[in-house]
Scaffold this motif. Structure first.
Motif, short mmCIF file in Angstrom:
data_model
loop_
_atom_site.label_atom_id
_atom_site.label_comp_id
_atom_site.label_asym_id
_atom_site.label_seq_id
_atom_site.Cartn_x
_atom_site.Cartn_y
_atom_site.Cartn_z
N GLN A 159 1.55 12.19 1.58
CA GLN A 159 1.57 11.26 0.75
C GLN A 159 1.42 11.42 -0.79
N THR A 180 1.03 9.51 -4.71
CA THR A 180 0.90 8.27 -5.50
C THR A 180 1.29 8.41 -6.98
N ASP A 218 -1.84 13.11 -2.05
CA ASP A 218 -2.99 12.40 -1.19
C ASP A 218 -3.23 13.26 -0.07
N GLU A 246 0.82 -1.07 0.10
CA GLU A 246 0.04 -0.02 -0.08
C GLU A 246 0.83 1.21 -0.09
N VAL A 247 1.56 1.44 0.71
CA VAL A 247 2.81 2.46 1.01
C VAL A 247 4.05 2.14 1.40
N ALA A 301 0.21 1.74 -5.36
CA ALA A 301 0.73 1.91 -3.91
C ALA A 301 1.33 3.33 -4.04
N SER A 302 1.43 3.89 -2.84
CA SER A 302 1.82 5.18 -2.68
C SER A 302 3.17 5.33 -1.99
N MET A 352 5.08 7.41 1.44
CA MET A 352 4.95 8.60 2.44
C MET A 352 6.32 9.25 2.85
#
Length: 148
Positions: free
Chosen positions: A43, A45, A30, A6-7, A51-52, A54
């Motif tokens: 964040q 993307t 984001d 995800e991140v 997926a992002s 951070m």
């Protein structure tokens, strides 16, 4: 059971400088949350990504610039490299590995230009963020079986 990335926390020195850099890449912004003086989460993307990343303060113990080998998959390495360069980001020329399987650590065995046959998974370009976190563009036009 599915497990989806995800991140990824990217360690940076100056949150605002990093924020401006990732924004200049044209990535979707984001969020920017400041919880207190010790915790800030920003964040972004990349276009088309599930997926992002951070960046922020208090989100990772990693040393700024220590994250290496982040891959952005593109279907046209030349166009993607030109897009990033046009945004004022310093990026390598397109290259491929002399052995043709995977690139080596550092710049060992890099051959200028895309893979001569434009084989999928074989052509790259690279850049770093202001702290030195390392990114690769990799051209993939046909995925290995089982890959989405």
């Amino acid at each position: 059971m599915e497990f989806k990335l995800e991140v990824v926390a990217v360690p940076v020195t100056d949150v605002d400088r990093a924020k401006a850099f990732y924004d200049s890449l044209g990535w979707r912004f984001d969020a920017d949350f400041t919880v207190d003086e010790d915790l800030r989460v920003v964040q972004f993307t990349p276009p088309g990504s599930g997926a992002s990343i951070m960046i922020g303060k208090g989100i990772t113990a990693g040393a700024p610039g220590s994250l290496q080998g982040l891959y952005l998959i593109v279907d046209d390495i030349i166009a993607a490299r030109e897009d990033i360069a046009a945004r004022g980001i310093e990026i390598s020329e397109v290259w491929h590995d002399a052995k043709g399987i995977w690139h080596h650590e550092g710049e060992k065995d890099r051959v200028p230009g895309p893979d001569p046959e434009r084989k999928t998974y074989a052509s790259y370009a690279s850049f770093t963020d202001p702290d030195g976190n390392g990114w690769f563009l990799q051209e993939i036009t046909t995925r290995l079986p089982g890959r989405i």
